[in-house]
Scaffold this active site. Structure first.
Site, short mmCIF file in Angstrom:
data_model
loop_
_atom_site.label_atom_id
_atom_site.label_comp_id
_atom_site.label_asym_id
_atom_site.label_seq_id
_atom_site.Cartn_x
_atom_site.Cartn_y
_atom_site.Cartn_z
N LYS A 176 0.85 -1.20 0.00
CA LYS A 176 0.00 0.00 0.00
C LYS A 176 0.88 1.24 0.00
O LYS A 176 1.66 1.47 0.92
CB LYS A 176 -0.92 -0.01 1.22
CG LYS A 176 -1.85 -1.23 1.24
CD LYS A 176 -2.77 -1.24 2.44
CE LYS A 176 -2.04 -1.42 3.74
NZ LYS A 176 -2.92 -1.69 4.89
N THR A 210 -8.93 9.67 7.82
CA THR A 210 -8.61 8.40 7.17
C THR A 210 -8.41 7.26 8.17
O THR A 210 -7.81 6.24 7.84
CB THR A 210 -7.34 8.56 6.33
OG1 THR A 210 -6.27 9.03 7.17
CG2 THR A 210 -7.55 9.53 5.18
N GLY A 212 -8.76 3.99 9.95
CA GLY A 212 -9.38 2.72 9.59
C GLY A 212 -9.20 2.31 8.14
O GLY A 212 -9.78 1.30 7.71
N THR A 213 -8.39 3.03 7.39
CA THR A 213 -8.26 2.69 5.96
C THR A 213 -7.67 1.30 5.76
O THR A 213 -8.13 0.54 4.91
CB THR A 213 -7.38 3.72 5.23
OG1 THR A 213 -6.16 3.91 5.97
CG2 THR A 213 -8.09 5.04 5.08
N GLY A 214 -6.63 0.95 6.52
CA GLY A 214 -6.00 -0.35 6.34
C GLY A 214 -6.93 -1.49 6.70
O GLY A 214 -7.03 -2.49 5.97
N CYS A 215 -7.64 -1.36 7.82
CA CYS A 215 -8.61 -2.39 8.23
C CYS A 215 -9.71 -2.52 7.19
O CYS A 215 -10.11 -3.63 6.83
CB CYS A 215 -9.22 -2.02 9.58
SG CYS A 215 -8.04 -1.75 10.92
#
Length: 266
Positions: A176, A210, A212-215
């Site tokens: 990412k 932003t 919580g984007t990875g989860c």
């Protein structure tokens, strides 16, 4: 009687502020039409300003939750998130090895606010036990540096990082690039299985909310896999979903707000 939707299980920590962790995972799964189930690995006290406390659950509690769900209800895809110790990493890796479903491994190392969520002593277990169980591994650039020692400063570095993650046994690596120094107005990720590279580009939004984007991205990939999508299609759809969630992110509290998991329903 209606048939059950696809079944998706998150194995992750709880975020009391509702922006990340199992709360983000379950919101994502609901939005994408799958039935979300959860195994809580840790309880955190956190809000828009950061993590003020974290309490890991015992390995036996994690195992009991996992077995209760999988042995009775079943599962079509699993997503892993916060596993803060070597003991939990090893426990979850063993559970995944005994589960005939694709696994999305989000090797959570730090929170959006910079709070450490993975003990340094657990890195060897992530590399040696967890990544080999990953259908898709989704590290961000900080996690890449933790796991491989590669500091990513360019798209060429992203290729080297992906090779290193694949070298630990993951089926696909999604590197990412959201933290990469801006290259124009796009955010770029690299998805590869070592033979096929797919560069996923999307508009880079200036929205700072932003959390919580990875989860959310990892859960959206797992939802796609639970529906039977091939990995490239599941990842592409997940990237579109999280990009929309970032664009619609909203202020909450006094710090960094969450992405909007229900942006398609607004």
């Amino acid at each position: 009687m209606n048939a059950a939707p696809p079944l998706c299980l998150t194995v992750a920590g709880s975020d009391s502020g509702g922006g990340a962790g199992i709360q983000a995972d379950l919101k994502t799964m609901l939005a994408l039409g799958v039935h979300g189930m959860s195994v809580v690995t840790a309880v955190t006290a956190q809000n828009s300003l950061g993590v003020s406390g974290a309490w890991e659950l015992p390995a036996e509690a994690v195992t009991a939750q996992y077995r209760a769900v999988v042995d009775d209800i079943g599962v079509h895809a699993v997503k892993t998130g916060m596993l803060s110790s070597a003991a939990l990493v090893e426990t979850v890796a063993a559970l995944l090895a005994d589960t005939a479903a694709p696994a999305v491994v989000d090797p959570v190392g730090v929170s959006k606010h910079g709070d450490a969520l993975l003990a340094a002593s657990a890195l060897d277990a992530v590399r040696g036990d967890l990544l080999p169980r990953a259908t898709v591994a989704t590290p961000n650039l900080d996690e890449v540096a933790q796991l491989t020692g590669i500091v990513v400063e360019s798209e060429d570095d992203m290729r080297r990082a992906a090779d290193a993650i694949l070298g630990h046994g993951a089926g696909w690596a999604l590197i990412k690039g959201g933290h990469l120094a801006p290259q124009g107005d796009q955010a770029v990720d690299l998805l590869t299985d070592g033979t096929e590279d797919r560069w996923l580009r999307a508009p880079r939004h200036s929205n700072r909310h932003t959390h919580g984007t990875g989860c959310t991205l990892a859960s959206a990939i797992a939802a796609g896999l639970a529906k039977g999508l091939p990995v490239p299609e599941a990842v592409t759809a997940a990237k579109e979903y999280v990009t929309g969630g970032i664009a619609a992110g909203f202020a909450l509290g006094r710090g960094i707000g969450p992405v909007d998991h229900a942006w398609r329903q607004r």
